[in-house]
Scaffold this motif. Sequence first.
Motif, PDB file in Angstrom:
ATOM      1  N   SER A 101       0.858  -1.170  -0.089  1.00 31.86           N
ATOM      2  CA  SER A 101      -0.149  -0.117   0.030  1.00 31.86           C
ATOM      3  C   SER A 101       0.900   1.387  -0.114  1.00 31.86           C
ATOM      4  N   ALA A 102       0.431   2.259  -0.408  1.00 35.72           N
ATOM      5  CA  ALA A 102       1.028   3.698  -0.237  1.00 35.72           C
ATOM      6  C   ALA A 102       1.421   3.913   1.092  1.00 35.72           C
ATOM      7  N   GLY A 103       0.626   3.680   2.012  1.00 39.19           N
ATOM      8  CA  GLY A 103       1.284   4.014   3.531  1.00 39.19           C
ATOM      9  C   GLY A 103       2.360   3.009   3.730  1.00 39.19           C
ATOM     10  N   TYR A 104       2.323   1.704   3.413  1.00 40.70           N
ATOM     11  CA  TYR A 104       3.419   0.861   3.817  1.00 40.70           C
ATOM     12  C   TYR A 104       4.574   1.433   3.109  1.00 40.70           C
ATOM     13  N   LEU A 105       4.438   1.631   1.697  1.00 43.02           N
ATOM     14  CA  LEU A 105       5.850   2.023   1.045  1.00 43.02           C
ATOM     15  C   LEU A 105       6.506   3.303   1.401  1.00 43.02           C
ATOM     16  N   ALA A 106       5.384   4.309   1.620  1.00 41.03           N
ATOM     17  CA  ALA A 106       5.930   5.585   2.371  1.00 41.03           C
ATOM     18  C   ALA A 106       7.016   5.455   3.650  1.00 41.03           C
ATOM     19  N   MET A 107       6.189   4.501   4.766  1.00 39.26           N
ATOM     20  CA  MET A 107       7.126   4.218   5.722  1.00 39.26           C
ATOM     21  C   MET A 107       8.259   3.209   5.587  1.00 39.26           C
ATOM     22  N   GLU A 108       8.142   2.512   4.853  1.00 39.96           N
ATOM     23  CA  GLU A 108       9.521   1.709   4.439  1.00 39.96           C
ATOM     24  C   GLU A 108      10.643   2.557   4.012  1.00 39.96           C
TER      25      GLU A 108
END
Length: 320
Positions: free
Chosen positions: A162-169
């Motif tokens: 997800s976009a949130g997951y990728l941003a946090m990664e």
Amino acid sequence: MMFGKMAGIALSLSLTAPLLASAQTSASKELLLVVPHAAGTGVDAVGRSFGPGLQKTLEVNAVVENRVGANGAIGSVSVARAKPDGATILLNANPPFVTFPFTQSTPLYDAVKDFKPIARVGTVPMVLVISAQSDLKTFDQFIAYAKSNPAKANYASPGTGSAGYLAMERLQSLKGLKMEEVLYKSTPQSLTDVAAGHMLSAFASLPAVSGLVEGGKLRALAVGSTSRVDSLPNVPTLAELTGDKTFDASVWYGFLAPAATPPATINRLFEGISAAFKLDSVQTSLRNQGIIPSLQAPSEFQHSMAADYEFARKAIKVSN
């Protein structure tokens, strides 16, 4: 003599008939715009915003068709396999377009190899938020807290890819963090828990957090767009805060064609999409959906999509 003249006319008509039929077919040819998600979704709304404009700018009968299933893969694959003549194109959003295949043991398509980018038309930035009740006031304080309190460093996530997951990664990679991902089935529930202090943080879309930030329930620490947004003028970008000028944590919307589509056809489609993009009706529709209008030409879109592809491949490989 008369017979010879009539035969000549008949022959002339027989030779011109295919040309007339071809011209009629071309003039009445439909542009099939495949939206691989359900009616009422953000992607569908963008597609229907562009439909009437494309009908004018490309001078075709533009038809928007929803082909749903497998998180967008069904509709995407149908376009990848379509005749590469510009008559069938795809409108999709990433995530999940680029990222979804990496979450599958047997991917149905390859976002880079199976498609040719036409135009990227808008983005929705992700926003890093924490509870407004938190003692943490700035991005730097948040990073310092996450490093010194690993047991409490967590974030609400819709899931891998997800976009949130990728941003946090990406943020964790840049700042050397190790935060726990806590999965949520819905964004509203995750933001409710962040606002209440049950979760430390979340990356969520600007439209999803705007009301809670304005209402004093969430504190926005950073935005993922490449420049600051009008609705949060005092909130710096992740590019500013991290020093990584390429840090773009956003959902994008773009048009794509089958990989074998000729460059001349791609350019013609881009010209039509570009002209439609400039229409007041399209600009207003995009902004009303919380999308920041921004146009990328085929070469630029291809470059940015390749970068997204490579980052997603590495990030999801680590997760798996």
